[in-house]
Design a protein around this motif. Sequence first.
Motif, PDB file in Angstrom:
ATOM      1  N   GLY A 123      46.469  56.924  46.466  1.00  0.00           N
ATOM      2  CA  GLY A 123      45.980  56.012  47.509  1.00  0.00           C
ATOM      3  C   GLY A 123      46.180  54.562  47.098  1.00  0.00           C
ATOM      4  O   GLY A 123      46.841  54.252  46.108  1.00  0.00           O
ATOM      5  N   ALA A 124      45.555  53.658  47.877  1.00  0.00           N
ATOM      6  CA  ALA A 124      45.773  52.223  47.665  1.00  0.00           C
ATOM      7  C   ALA A 124      45.086  51.736  46.389  1.00  0.00           C
ATOM      8  O   ALA A 124      43.955  52.143  46.104  1.00  0.00           O
ATOM      9  CB  ALA A 124      45.247  51.458  48.865  1.00  0.00           C
ATOM     10  N   PRO A 125      45.744  50.846  45.621  1.00  0.00           N
ATOM     11  CA  PRO A 125      45.101  50.294  44.416  1.00  0.00           C
ATOM     12  C   PRO A 125      43.849  49.514  44.798  1.00  0.00           C
ATOM     13  O   PRO A 125      43.746  48.993  45.919  1.00  0.00           O
ATOM     14  CB  PRO A 125      46.164  49.338  43.850  1.00  0.00           C
ATOM     15  N   ALA A 126      42.902  49.418  43.864  1.00  0.00           N
ATOM     16  CA  ALA A 126      41.683  48.643  44.107  1.00  0.00           C
ATOM     17  C   ALA A 126      42.007  47.144  44.048  1.00  0.00           C
ATOM     18  O   ALA A 126      43.039  46.741  43.515  1.00  0.00           O
ATOM     19  CB  ALA A 126      40.638  49.009  43.048  1.00  0.00           C
ATOM     20  N   THR A 127      41.107  46.339  44.619  1.00  0.00           N
ATOM     21  CA  THR A 127      41.293  44.878  44.650  1.00  0.00           C
ATOM     22  C   THR A 127      40.300  44.236  43.680  1.00  0.00           C
ATOM     23  O   THR A 127      39.095  44.525  43.752  1.00  0.00           O
ATOM     24  CB  THR A 127      41.013  44.355  46.081  1.00  0.00           C
ATOM     25  N   PRO A 128      40.777  43.357  42.776  1.00  0.00           N
ATOM     26  CA  PRO A 128      39.852  42.783  41.785  1.00  0.00           C
ATOM     27  C   PRO A 128      38.709  42.001  42.427  1.00  0.00           C
ATOM     28  O   PRO A 128      38.891  41.309  43.427  1.00  0.00           O
ATOM     29  CB  PRO A 128      40.750  41.843  40.971  1.00  0.00           C
ATOM     30  N   LEU A 129      37.518  42.100  41.820  1.00  0.00           N
ATOM     31  CA  LEU A 129      36.340  41.330  42.248  1.00  0.00           C
ATOM     32  C   LEU A 129      36.006  40.252  41.221  1.00  0.00           C
ATOM     33  O   LEU A 129      35.080  39.479  41.415  1.00  0.00           O
ATOM     34  CB  LEU A 129      35.119  42.275  42.360  1.00  0.00           C
ATOM     35  N   VAL A 130      36.744  40.263  40.103  1.00  0.00           N
ATOM     36  CA  VAL A 130      36.408  39.348  38.996  1.00  0.00           C
ATOM     37  C   VAL A 130      37.591  38.417  38.719  1.00  0.00           C
ATOM     38  O   VAL A 130      38.710  38.651  39.188  1.00  0.00           O
ATOM     39  CB  VAL A 130      36.066  40.147  37.716  1.00  0.00           C
ATOM     40  N   LYS A 131      37.277  37.351  37.962  1.00  0.00           N
ATOM     41  CA  LYS A 131      38.334  36.383  37.609  1.00  0.00           C
ATOM     42  C   LYS A 131      38.441  36.282  36.091  1.00  0.00           C
ATOM     43  O   LYS A 131      37.484  36.619  35.375  1.00  0.00           O
ATOM     44  CB  LYS A 131      37.961  35.008  38.160  1.00  0.00           C
ATOM     45  N   LYS A 132      39.578  35.765  35.646  1.00  0.00           N
ATOM     46  CA  LYS A 132      39.783  35.549  34.215  1.00  0.00           C
ATOM     47  C   LYS A 132      38.669  34.648  33.677  1.00  0.00           C
ATOM     48  O   LYS A 132      38.308  33.649  34.315  1.00  0.00           O
ATOM     49  CB  LYS A 132      41.145  34.878  34.016  1.00  0.00           C
ATOM     50  N   GLY A 133      38.097  35.031  32.535  1.00  0.00           N
ATOM     51  CA  GLY A 133      37.044  34.220  31.907  1.00  0.00           C
ATOM     52  C   GLY A 133      35.633  34.630  32.326  1.00  0.00           C
ATOM     53  O   GLY A 133      34.651  34.144  31.766  1.00  0.00           O
TER      54      GLY A 133
ATOM     55  N   ILE B 109      44.057  39.266  34.101  1.00  0.00           N
ATOM     56  CA  ILE B 109      44.408  40.291  35.097  1.00  0.00           C
ATOM     57  C   ILE B 109      45.921  40.199  35.212  1.00  0.00           C
ATOM     58  O   ILE B 109      46.456  39.216  35.730  1.00  0.00           O
ATOM     59  CB  ILE B 109      43.727  40.021  36.456  1.00  0.00           C
ATOM     60  N   ARG B 110      46.608  41.165  34.646  1.00  0.00           N
ATOM     61  CA  ARG B 110      48.073  41.045  34.586  1.00  0.00           C
ATOM     62  C   ARG B 110      48.729  42.436  34.547  1.00  0.00           C
ATOM     63  O   ARG B 110      48.034  43.452  34.405  1.00  0.00           O
ATOM     64  CB  ARG B 110      48.488  40.237  33.367  1.00  0.00           C
TER      65      ARG B 110
END
Length: 445
Positions: A48-58, A89-90
């Motif tokens: 299915g579809a990949p999840a979408t990040p809720l967090v940011k670098k740092g 996130i990479r």
Amino acid sequence: MGLRDLFRRHTFEHGIHPPDHKALTAGLSIRRLPFAPYLVIPLSQHAGAPATPLVKKGQDVARGEPIAEANGFVSVPMHAPASGVVDDIRLMPSARGPKSLSIVIRVYEGSPQRVEYESPRNVDDMTPEQIVEAVQATGMVGLGGAAFPTHVKMRPPKEHTVDTVVVNGCECEPYLTCDHRLMLEKPDELIAGIKIALRATGAKRAVIGIEDNKMDAVEVLSARVRSEALIDVQAVPTKYPQGAEKMLIESLLHRRIPPGSLPSSVGVSVFNVGTLVQIGELLPTGRGLIERVVTVTGAGIRQPGNYLVPVGTPIRYLLEHVGANEPVHELILGGPMMGMSVAALDVPVTKAMSGMVVLPPPKQSKQLPVMACIRCAYCVEACPMHLNPSTLGLLATKREYQKMAADFHLNDCFECGCCTYVCPSNIPLVQYFRIAKAINRERAA
Ligand code: SF4
Ligand code: SF4
């Protein structure tokens, strides 16, 4: 009722009996593995579809905190397996082959095992729809290796009525014992998970199918379900691939799924025992899926065992921890029949990774030459789907991939590997079929 009454002698036709190599780990209790310094959480660990990040670098994250949200119904969220800081996130190497967008967490030194995010609830008060939503919120996917989001399985198509939940405790792949240990060590959580699956699907009964090389698990669970009117335990003959959905349904219920159809078309939903143990634990606590039991085994490992491993743990760290003999000749993720051989150790443990088989270099080269088909028909006798792997293999060498699908039911092959295993000419049949399916998919896209 004696143990004899728990046997179901009926089984599917064909299949094979490879040596099981389970004694290495079957008697070893599950042990917890410490956190690696970095965890790598791919956003696509499921069908299915990949999840979408809720967090940011740092950003700081706490163990159990949601770090990515589901992107549609056929998708699941991700949770932080340890407290730490989002390092990046990479794109990172993944066991699936191509690099995959991942959240990298630098784990705090002394990060606690305590789960910091949970919201306990009374599952008995929830409607089936609320259960399905809550299961999606856990990020649960099939832990037997398929990685299909579990909540989707709990909501079969409207035109199908599910009357039976089949609980897959076969673990027919050689080497793997994580499900075996879970049945012995977590029977209460398993029963709680089965009851949740019964309520979500509306099924009237559940049958736990276990291969008869795990009679201790049959005994433990049959004693545990004595007071449960809706749940049965059945031992089925040990034979590969008994744990395939279609085979198990046929063995337990004598129902055959038509080609291209879902188990729900014959009134069944199938869940792996590991999945239901986790559902039984996570749903009442409102936690997310952040760790799983992984069998790490094979002659290349000094301390084989069943380990509770945080999702995202790099395989290199895991192997260092359990003492892999250098050099690692072959690393198979999953079991040797359906798992995949990987070259890189810098891929992380994912939700669907049930095991890791590590083999040392062979004393003599075992690279056997591929020879011409001698028409012995061993592959035909082994195929549980009643296909003709010999003809399919011949067509594959001529690159007649569409003919394989149109006239010889290529898409009914679920890549169990029985045909390759028995072929005296060492023809890599299942590999041919994987390539043929991939090319057909590409052409159709
Ligand atoms: S890999 Fe496919 S063709 Fe070969 S035995 Fe299994 S189902 Fe049959
Ligand atoms: S088992 Fe191998 S050699 Fe025998 S018929 Fe099948 S493909 Fe040919």
